[in-house]
Write a protein that holds these residues in place. Sequence first.
Motif, PDB file in Angstrom:
ATOM      1  N   ALA A   1       0.720  -1.149  -0.008  1.00 30.82           N
ATOM      2  CA  ALA A   1      -0.308  -0.523   0.336  1.00 30.82           C
ATOM      3  C   ALA A   1       1.057   1.203   0.046  1.00 30.82           C
ATOM      4  O   ALA A   1       2.123   1.212   0.682  1.00 30.82           O
ATOM      5  CB  ALA A   1      -1.232  -0.393   1.482  1.00 30.82           C
TER       6      ALA A   1
ATOM      7  N   PRO B   1      -6.062   0.710  12.896  1.00 28.58           N
ATOM      8  CA  PRO B   1      -4.866  -0.859  12.107  1.00 28.58           C
ATOM      9  C   PRO B   1      -3.797  -0.629  13.175  1.00 28.58           C
ATOM     10  O   PRO B   1      -3.279   0.070  13.903  1.00 28.58           O
ATOM     11  CB  PRO B   1      -4.210  -1.012  11.428  1.00 28.58           C
ATOM     12  CG  PRO B   1      -4.837   0.058  10.614  1.00 28.58           C
ATOM     13  CD  PRO B   1      -5.550   0.706  10.574  1.00 28.58           C
ATOM     14  N   ILE B   2      -3.613  -1.939  13.952  1.00 32.60           N
ATOM     15  CA  ILE B   2      -2.627  -2.278  14.961  1.00 32.60           C
ATOM     16  C   ILE B   2      -1.033  -1.469  14.549  1.00 32.60           C
ATOM     17  O   ILE B   2      -0.560  -0.459  15.172  1.00 32.60           O
ATOM     18  CB  ILE B   2      -1.913  -3.345  15.711  1.00 32.60           C
ATOM     19  CG1 ILE B   2      -3.129  -3.922  16.479  1.00 32.60           C
ATOM     20  CG2 ILE B   2      -0.777  -3.854  15.963  1.00 32.60           C
ATOM     21  CD1 ILE B   2      -3.061  -2.943  17.666  1.00 32.60           C
ATOM     22  N   GLU B   3      -1.065  -1.536  13.515  1.00 28.08           N
ATOM     23  CA  GLU B   3       0.904  -1.658  12.940  1.00 28.08           C
ATOM     24  C   GLU B   3       0.876   0.643  12.086  1.00 28.08           C
ATOM     25  O   GLU B   3       1.585   0.779  12.001  1.00 28.08           O
ATOM     26  CB  GLU B   3       0.909  -2.252  11.586  1.00 28.08           C
ATOM     27  CG  GLU B   3       0.119  -2.702  10.941  1.00 28.08           C
ATOM     28  CD  GLU B   3      -0.692  -3.648  11.322  1.00 28.08           C
ATOM     29  OE1 GLU B   3      -0.027  -5.166  11.438  1.00 28.08           O
ATOM     30  OE2 GLU B   3      -1.758  -3.347  10.737  1.00 28.08           O
ATOM     31  N   GLY B   4       0.180   1.728  13.056  1.00 25.94           N
ATOM     32  CA  GLY B   4       0.026   2.265  12.769  1.00 25.94           C
ATOM     33  C   GLY B   4      -0.626   2.628  11.049  1.00 25.94           C
ATOM     34  O   GLY B   4      -1.758   1.284  10.773  1.00 25.94           O
ATOM     35  N   ASP B   5       0.103   3.537  10.218  1.00 26.15           N
ATOM     36  CA  ASP B   5      -0.267   3.588   9.021  1.00 26.15           C
ATOM     37  C   ASP B   5       0.392   2.779   8.054  1.00 26.15           C
ATOM     38  O   ASP B   5       1.699   2.470   8.123  1.00 26.15           O
ATOM     39  CB  ASP B   5       0.174   5.619   8.024  1.00 26.15           C
ATOM     40  CG  ASP B   5      -0.984   6.551   8.602  1.00 26.15           C
ATOM     41  OD1 ASP B   5      -1.265   5.598   9.690  1.00 26.15           O
ATOM     42  OD2 ASP B   5      -0.742   7.557   8.334  1.00 26.15           O
ATOM     43  N   ILE B   6      -0.612   2.276   7.117  1.00 27.02           N
ATOM     44  CA  ILE B   6      -0.100   1.282   6.407  1.00 27.02           C
ATOM     45  C   ILE B   6       0.010   1.701   4.825  1.00 27.02           C
ATOM     46  O   ILE B   6       1.372   1.275   4.316  1.00 27.02           O
ATOM     47  CB  ILE B   6      -1.272  -0.089   5.784  1.00 27.02           C
ATOM     48  CG1 ILE B   6      -2.016  -0.912   7.322  1.00 27.02           C
ATOM     49  CG2 ILE B   6      -1.303  -0.649   4.850  1.00 27.02           C
ATOM     50  CD1 ILE B   6      -0.945  -1.022   8.000  1.00 27.02           C
TER      51      ILE B   6
ATOM     52  N   ASN C   1       0.071   8.766  11.067  1.00 30.96           N
ATOM     53  CA  ASN C   1       0.374   8.134  12.176  1.00 30.96           C
ATOM     54  C   ASN C   1       1.581   7.028  12.413  1.00 30.96           C
ATOM     55  O   ASN C   1       1.131   5.891  11.611  1.00 30.96           O
ATOM     56  CB  ASN C   1      -0.727   6.992  12.533  1.00 30.96           C
ATOM     57  CG  ASN C   1      -1.201   6.599  13.528  1.00 30.96           C
ATOM     58  OD1 ASN C   1       0.030   6.540  14.837  1.00 30.96           O
ATOM     59  ND2 ASN C   1      -2.080   5.445  13.534  1.00 30.96           N
ATOM     60  N   PRO C   2       2.869   7.730  12.126  1.00 26.93           N
ATOM     61  CA  PRO C   2       3.543   6.717  11.760  1.00 26.93           C
ATOM     62  C   PRO C   2       4.321   5.122  12.588  1.00 26.93           C
ATOM     63  O   PRO C   2       4.614   5.849  13.794  1.00 26.93           O
ATOM     64  CB  PRO C   2       5.314   7.809  12.373  1.00 26.93           C
ATOM     65  CG  PRO C   2       4.441   9.155  12.957  1.00 26.93           C
ATOM     66  CD  PRO C   2       3.032   8.392  12.372  1.00 26.93           C
ATOM     67  N   ALA C   3       4.240   4.466  11.897  1.00 25.39           N
ATOM     68  CA  ALA C   3       4.833   2.801  13.047  1.00 25.39           C
ATOM     69  C   ALA C   3       6.063   3.061  13.615  1.00 25.39           C
ATOM     70  O   ALA C   3       5.265   2.968  14.677  1.00 25.39           O
ATOM     71  CB  ALA C   3       4.439   1.653  11.664  1.00 25.39           C
TER      72      ALA C   3
ATOM     73  N   SER D   1      -5.471  -3.443   5.781  1.00 26.13           N
ATOM     74  CA  SER D   1      -4.282  -4.428   7.172  1.00 26.13           C
ATOM     75  C   SER D   1      -5.376  -5.371   6.683  1.00 26.13           C
ATOM     76  O   SER D   1      -5.031  -6.559   6.842  1.00 26.13           O
ATOM     77  CB  SER D   1      -5.008  -3.599   8.122  1.00 26.13           C
ATOM     78  OG  SER D   1      -4.390  -4.676   8.939  1.00 26.13           O
TER      79      SER D   1
ATOM     80  N   ASN E   1      -5.975   2.601   4.810  1.00 25.31           N
ATOM     81  CA  ASN E   1      -5.531   2.024   6.094  1.00 25.31           C
ATOM     82  C   ASN E   1      -6.286   0.633   6.525  1.00 25.31           C
ATOM     83  O   ASN E   1      -5.437  -0.461   6.536  1.00 25.31           O
ATOM     84  CB  ASN E   1      -4.837   2.239   7.430  1.00 25.31           C
ATOM     85  CG  ASN E   1      -3.513   3.089   6.712  1.00 25.31           C
ATOM     86  OD1 ASN E   1      -2.450   3.285   6.179  1.00 25.31           O
ATOM     87  ND2 ASN E   1      -3.685   4.905   7.372  1.00 25.31           N
TER      88      ASN E   1
ATOM     89  N   ILE F   1       3.113  11.345   6.218  1.00 23.88           N
ATOM     90  CA  ILE F   1       1.852   9.366   6.656  1.00 23.88           C
ATOM     91  C   ILE F   1       2.110  10.474   7.821  1.00 23.88           C
ATOM     92  O   ILE F   1       2.258  10.823   8.778  1.00 23.88           O
ATOM     93  CB  ILE F   1       3.346   8.653   7.284  1.00 23.88           C
ATOM     94  CG1 ILE F   1       3.420   7.775   6.041  1.00 23.88           C
ATOM     95  CG2 ILE F   1       2.712   7.409   8.010  1.00 23.88           C
ATOM     96  CD1 ILE F   1       4.186   6.386   5.857  1.00 23.88           C
TER      97      ILE F   1
ATOM     98  N   ASN G   1       4.912  -4.038   3.442  1.00 25.53           N
ATOM     99  CA  ASN G   1       4.881  -2.912   4.799  1.00 25.53           C
ATOM    100  C   ASN G   1       4.252  -3.466   5.525  1.00 25.53           C
ATOM    101  O   ASN G   1       3.714  -2.709   6.271  1.00 25.53           O
ATOM    102  CB  ASN G   1       4.878  -1.873   4.334  1.00 25.53           C
ATOM    103  CG  ASN G   1       3.817  -1.758   3.035  1.00 25.53           C
ATOM    104  OD1 ASN G   1       2.921  -2.313   2.807  1.00 25.53           O
ATOM    105  ND2 ASN G   1       3.231  -0.145   3.200  1.00 25.53           N
ATOM    106  N   ILE G   2       3.856  -4.962   5.785  1.00 19.30           N
ATOM    107  CA  ILE G   2       2.676  -5.171   6.593  1.00 19.30           C
ATOM    108  C   ILE G   2       3.788  -6.575   7.127  1.00 19.30           C
ATOM    109  O   ILE G   2       4.593  -6.165   7.652  1.00 19.30           O
ATOM    110  CB  ILE G   2       1.654  -5.527   5.778  1.00 19.30           C
ATOM    111  CG1 ILE G   2       0.596  -4.168   5.599  1.00 19.30           C
ATOM    112  CG2 ILE G   2       0.455  -5.977   7.159  1.00 19.30           C
ATOM    113  CD1 ILE G   2      -0.337  -4.172   4.988  1.00 19.30           C
TER     114      ILE G   2
ATOM    115  N   TYR H   1      -7.732   8.661   3.987  1.00 26.59           N
ATOM    116  CA  TYR H   1      -7.614   7.666   4.595  1.00 26.59           C
ATOM    117  C   TYR H   1      -6.959   6.693   6.052  1.00 26.59           C
ATOM    118  O   TYR H   1      -6.674   5.463   5.815  1.00 26.59           O
ATOM    119  CB  TYR H   1      -6.251   8.618   5.177  1.00 26.59           C
ATOM    120  CG  TYR H   1      -4.452   8.423   4.489  1.00 26.59           C
ATOM    121  CD1 TYR H   1      -3.763   8.424   3.736  1.00 26.59           C
ATOM    122  CD2 TYR H   1      -3.567   8.399   5.894  1.00 26.59           C
ATOM    123  CE1 TYR H   1      -2.793   7.829   3.382  1.00 26.59           C
ATOM    124  CE2 TYR H   1      -2.122   7.271   6.310  1.00 26.59           C
ATOM    125  CZ  TYR H   1      -1.934   7.478   4.062  1.00 26.59           C
ATOM    126  OH  TYR H   1      -0.718   7.338   4.313  1.00 26.59           O
TER     127      TYR H   1
END
Lengths: 408, 80
Positions: free
Chosen positions: A132, B72-77, A303-305, A190, A186, A301, A202-203, A182
């Motif tokens: 994505a 989602p748990i992992e933040g932005d995808i 909500n940065p992981a 997921s 996301n 981005i 990236n997942i 957005y």
Amino acid sequence: MERIKGLKCRECGRIYPKEAIHVCEFCFGPLEVDYDYAAIQQLISQEVITSRPTNLWRYWELLPIDGQPVNGTSSGFTPLIRADNLARLLGVEELYIKDDSVNHPTLSFKDRVVAVALNKAKELGFDTIACASTGNLANAVSAQAAKAGMKCFVFIPADLESGKVIASLIYNPTVVGIKENYDQVNRLCSEIAGKYPWAFVNINIRPYYAEGSKTIAFEIVEQLGWKTPQHIVVPAASGSLATKIYKGLKEFQKVGLIDNAETKISVAQAQGCCPIVTAIKAATDAIRPVVPNTIAKSLAIGNPADGYYAYHVVKDSSGYGETATDEEIVEAIKLLAKTEGIFTETAGGVTLAVAKKLIEQGRIPRNESIVICITGNGLKTQEAVADKIGKPTIIEPNLASFEKEVKP
Amino acid sequence: MAIMRLSLRFTKKLVPKPIIYQLGHDFKVVTNIRKANIDEDLGWMVLELDGEMDEIDRAVEDLAKQGIKVDPIEGDIVEG
Ligand SMILES: Cc1ncc(COP(=O)(O)O)c(C=O)c1O
Ligand SMILES: [Zn+2]
């Protein structure tokens, strides 16, 4: 000798096998590749590295694939340019550009992470690769999947710049444009990743994929003659690149390739999407999600992981963070082109604009060595500068017209 | 069938409501609270939903409609 022990939770330290998983079952922390550095130290040396082809696989021992790479062998080892013209203008002594705007095959640093993800996906037995993306990642996945003969699905927001859409479509993947906001994009991705047995780079492949970014750090050190610079300025979206550059430097030290890894890492974000820099300035590692609004779409981005980890990298290394407005981004793109002959995309504009600010603020001293990471190519985001760079002078096909209109 | 792991965040007015009970009642999903912290004026939760994908979709939509922030748990995808 096993170089790679498995995956390990960054939060609670639980150990997992080398599979397509990315979150800890217990604490939901991200998983990370767990190397045996003592074993790697026995295998790796400057001589081994320099004897290999000039691509990112010369650092194979520190990358998370078990076998030899079969794909992505044109990626990496991009130029590190001594940027004296730009240095003079910024009033600094030793400045370099790490130029991933010419990374192969799709002209952004994402080719590095995808090269690693794709080899790993094959090792894990996948025949389909997916992502994505707002552009660069989709381009890299599409191109490398074509070469590797894998099925490919890329998911993009429906309103993306046409240059980036075409640069995916040409490789003939399945491109899915997603309507709606957005958050829903996301969530949908997921969900899809949870249902279909695909390698979503990236997942579910993220622990392996993200390791590819370390190679920027490895190359910078090698290209500086096995020395670290005093500063590296990096763009941040998810915060993964910044985190992995720091990790790469520390690993080179751990396996004995360099003596010190004291580089200060500073991150660059657009003012219209700066959750990590906001946290750095407020000195809190609680990253507050934002709704992005910037021309730097590749960095948008909200909500940065890996924001939390990027924050700590900046703090631990004594770097800092700054932001750039849309106007400053465009000005910086033009400045880099004018001084160093490099045409970067908006993310590169953000990084240079921020480096300039940090120098002006005295956060980066003028007599210290600085590397600016330019991570994408300007040909992909032409609309950002199209009406801000003048026009050709149009003349009649005769000398008089030339001399009258152009005044050479 | 699919399993979806979500982070839920909600504010004061939703704290006293039996959100999860209602969700399991209204949709064909198995709810599994994996982690949570709820006090008087704020709550967050890691919630697993197990079920058919379109049923999960509808359940998530319903949560969002009530004003719960669902991620989602992992933040932005979506990445650059
Ligand atoms: C050109 C470019 N630079 C930098 C980044 C930021 O990388 P990260 O998400 O690892 O922070 C991205 C993508 O997200 C990108 O496309
Ligand atoms: Zn854990």
